[in-house]
Design a protein around this motif. Structure first.
Motif, PDB file in Angstrom:
ATOM      1  N   LYS A  25       0.411  -1.305   0.037  1.00  0.00           N
ATOM      2  CA  LYS A  25      -0.487   0.408   0.179  1.00  0.00           C
ATOM      3  C   LYS A  25       1.077   1.141   0.663  1.00  0.00           C
ATOM      4  CE  LYS A  25      -4.106  -2.204   1.508  1.00  0.00           C
ATOM      5  NZ  LYS A  25      -5.463  -1.912   1.964  1.00  0.00           N
ATOM      6  N   TYR A  26       2.285   1.061   0.194  1.00  0.00           N
ATOM      7  CA  TYR A  26       2.947   2.150  -0.501  1.00  0.00           C
ATOM      8  C   TYR A  26       2.468   3.560  -0.936  1.00  0.00           C
ATOM      9  CZ  TYR A  26       5.565   1.031  -4.617  1.00  0.00           C
ATOM     10  OH  TYR A  26       5.173   0.585  -5.308  1.00  0.00           O
ATOM     11  N   PRO A  27       1.836   2.997  -2.806  1.00  0.00           N
ATOM     12  CA  PRO A  27       1.728   3.909  -3.628  1.00  0.00           C
ATOM     13  C   PRO A  27       0.353   5.227  -2.781  1.00  0.00           C
ATOM     14  CG  PRO A  27       1.562   1.915  -4.705  1.00  0.00           C
ATOM     15  CD  PRO A  27       1.381   1.817  -3.354  1.00  0.00           C
ATOM     16  N   LEU A  28      -0.337   4.890  -1.939  1.00  0.00           N
ATOM     17  CA  LEU A  28      -1.064   5.831  -1.009  1.00  0.00           C
ATOM     18  C   LEU A  28       0.009   7.193  -0.332  1.00  0.00           C
ATOM     19  CD1 LEU A  28      -3.541   3.568   1.140  1.00  0.00           C
ATOM     20  CD2 LEU A  28      -3.837   4.500  -1.091  1.00  0.00           C
ATOM     21  N   ILE A  29       1.139   6.298   0.617  1.00  0.00           N
ATOM     22  CA  ILE A  29       1.992   6.765   0.562  1.00  0.00           C
ATOM     23  C   ILE A  29       2.485   8.712  -0.479  1.00  0.00           C
ATOM     24  CG2 ILE A  29       4.081   8.051   2.305  1.00  0.00           C
ATOM     25  CD1 ILE A  29       3.384   5.024   3.500  1.00  0.00           C
ATOM     26  N   VAL A  30       3.272   7.585  -1.529  1.00  0.00           N
ATOM     27  CA  VAL A  30       3.265   8.519  -2.224  1.00  0.00           C
ATOM     28  C   VAL A  30       2.806   9.649  -2.926  1.00  0.00           C
ATOM     29  CG1 VAL A  30       4.731   8.670  -4.680  1.00  0.00           C
ATOM     30  CG2 VAL A  30       5.455   6.254  -2.938  1.00  0.00           C
ATOM     31  N   LEU A  45       7.249  15.743  -3.131  1.00  0.00           N
ATOM     32  CA  LEU A  45       8.313  15.188  -2.089  1.00  0.00           C
ATOM     33  C   LEU A  45       8.835  14.446  -3.104  1.00  0.00           C
ATOM     34  CD1 LEU A  45      10.067  16.080  -0.368  1.00  0.00           C
ATOM     35  CD2 LEU A  45       8.024  14.612   1.501  1.00  0.00           C
ATOM     36  N   ILE A  46       8.073  13.389  -2.904  1.00  0.00           N
ATOM     37  CA  ILE A  46       8.348  12.028  -3.144  1.00  0.00           C
ATOM     38  C   ILE A  46       8.437  12.064  -5.038  1.00  0.00           C
ATOM     39  CG2 ILE A  46       8.710   9.881  -3.577  1.00  0.00           C
ATOM     40  CD1 ILE A  46       6.538   9.871  -0.786  1.00  0.00           C
ATOM     41  N   LYS A  47       9.465  12.323  -5.477  1.00  0.00           N
ATOM     42  CA  LYS A  47       9.488  11.995  -7.388  1.00  0.00           C
ATOM     43  C   LYS A  47      10.051  10.637  -7.714  1.00  0.00           C
ATOM     44  CE  LYS A  47      11.402  16.310  -8.139  1.00  0.00           C
ATOM     45  NZ  LYS A  47      10.683  17.375  -6.637  1.00  0.00           N
ATOM     46  N   ASN A  99      11.959   5.012  -4.591  1.00  0.00           N
ATOM     47  CA  ASN A  99      13.044   3.978  -4.450  1.00  0.00           C
ATOM     48  C   ASN A  99      14.133   5.307  -3.535  1.00  0.00           C
ATOM     49  OD1 ASN A  99      12.810   1.594  -5.291  1.00  0.00           O
ATOM     50  ND2 ASN A  99      12.813   2.591  -7.496  1.00  0.00           N
ATOM     51  N   LEU A 100      13.585   6.378  -3.722  1.00  0.00           N
ATOM     52  CA  LEU A 100      15.108   7.252  -3.108  1.00  0.00           C
ATOM     53  C   LEU A 100      14.156   7.954  -2.029  1.00  0.00           C
ATOM     54  CD1 LEU A 100      16.697   8.378  -6.055  1.00  0.00           C
ATOM     55  CD2 LEU A 100      17.366   6.049  -4.585  1.00  0.00           C
ATOM     56  N   ILE A 101      13.975   8.190  -1.155  1.00  0.00           N
ATOM     57  CA  ILE A 101      13.197   8.540   0.619  1.00  0.00           C
ATOM     58  C   ILE A 101      14.897   9.111   0.920  1.00  0.00           C
ATOM     59  CG2 ILE A 101      10.960   7.804   0.537  1.00  0.00           C
ATOM     60  CD1 ILE A 101      11.738   5.898   2.820  1.00  0.00           C
ATOM     61  N   GLN A 102      14.024  10.380   2.251  1.00  0.00           N
ATOM     62  CA  GLN A 102      15.599  10.768   2.596  1.00  0.00           C
ATOM     63  C   GLN A 102      15.670  11.097   4.307  1.00  0.00           C
ATOM     64  OE1 GLN A 102      17.406  14.565   1.050  1.00  0.00           O
ATOM     65  NE2 GLN A 102      17.233  13.324  -0.751  1.00  0.00           N
ATOM     66  N   VAL A 103      16.131  10.573   4.863  1.00  0.00           N
ATOM     67  CA  VAL A 103      15.710  10.265   6.561  1.00  0.00           C
ATOM     68  C   VAL A 103      15.576  12.125   7.265  1.00  0.00           C
ATOM     69  CG1 VAL A 103      16.944  10.614   8.777  1.00  0.00           C
ATOM     70  CG2 VAL A 103      17.792   8.837   7.278  1.00  0.00           C
ATOM     71  N   GLY A 104      14.641  11.770   8.013  1.00  0.00           N
ATOM     72  CA  GLY A 104      14.272  13.564   7.943  1.00  0.00           C
ATOM     73  C   GLY A 104      13.160  14.317   7.538  1.00  0.00           C
ATOM     74  N   TRP A 105      12.569  13.359   6.070  1.00  0.00           N
ATOM     75  CA  TRP A 105      11.760  13.529   5.260  1.00  0.00           C
ATOM     76  C   TRP A 105      10.562  13.876   6.475  1.00  0.00           C
ATOM     77  CZ3 TRP A 105      11.643  11.518  -0.111  1.00  0.00           C
ATOM     78  CH2 TRP A 105      12.034  12.343  -0.973  1.00  0.00           C
ATOM     79  N   LYS A 106       9.561  14.509   6.501  1.00  0.00           N
ATOM     80  CA  LYS A 106       8.523  14.464   7.421  1.00  0.00           C
ATOM     81  C   LYS A 106       7.096  13.819   6.073  1.00  0.00           C
ATOM     82  CE  LYS A 106       9.713  17.284  10.610  1.00  0.00           C
ATOM     83  NZ  LYS A 106       9.490  16.590  12.262  1.00  0.00           N
ATOM     84  N   LEU A 107       6.563  11.969   6.753  1.00  0.00           N
ATOM     85  CA  LEU A 107       5.473  12.319   5.043  1.00  0.00           C
ATOM     86  C   LEU A 107       4.245  12.354   5.507  1.00  0.00           C
ATOM     87  CD1 LEU A 107       7.735   9.452   4.107  1.00  0.00           C
ATOM     88  CD2 LEU A 107       7.760  11.312   3.219  1.00  0.00           C
ATOM     89  N   LYS A 108       3.369  12.840   5.447  1.00  0.00           N
ATOM     90  CA  LYS A 108       2.017  13.063   5.326  1.00  0.00           C
ATOM     91  C   LYS A 108       1.724  11.490   4.675  1.00  0.00           C
ATOM     92  CE  LYS A 108       0.730  16.710   2.712  1.00  0.00           C
ATOM     93  NZ  LYS A 108       0.280  17.247   2.048  1.00  0.00           N
ATOM     94  N   ILE A 109       1.060  10.202   6.070  1.00  0.00           N
ATOM     95  CA  ILE A 109       0.612   9.107   6.180  1.00  0.00           C
ATOM     96  C   ILE A 109      -0.616   9.466   6.133  1.00  0.00           C
ATOM     97  CG2 ILE A 109       0.240   6.809   6.996  1.00  0.00           C
ATOM     98  CD1 ILE A 109       3.237   7.603   5.843  1.00  0.00           C
TER      99      ILE A 109
END
Length: 73
Positions: free
Chosen positions: A44-49, A55-57, A60-70
């Motif tokens: 279900k990760y596409p929901l987060i994308v 932000l998420i381009k 496969n490349l997310i960065q430490v410290g990013w604040k993601l809406k879930i």
């Protein structure tokens, strides 16, 4: 065996009455692991994308410290 993350102070409600959470990316996280933690299903990760555009381009490349809406399901 899947790795389970424990809730911490970085998980906070997002917005006023919205049913979203903000999660800060930690070392070793993947969108699949985050989706597994919140939804019980790594697929279900596409929901987060989708909730974190532009932000998420590349998922496969997310960065430490990013604040993601879930978003909630």
């Amino acid at each position: 065996m899947p790795v389970r993350m424990t809730p911490d102070e970085d998980e906070v409600p997002f917005g006023d009455g919205d049913s979203e959470t903000v999660y800060e990316v930690k070392k070793g996280d993947t969108l699949g692991k985050i989706a597994l933690h919140f939804y019980g299903d790594a697929k279900k990760y596409p929901l987060i994308v989708q909730a974190n555009q532009p932000l998420i381009k590349d998922p496969n490349l997310i960065q430490v410290g990013w604040k993601l809406k879930i978003p909630s399901l």
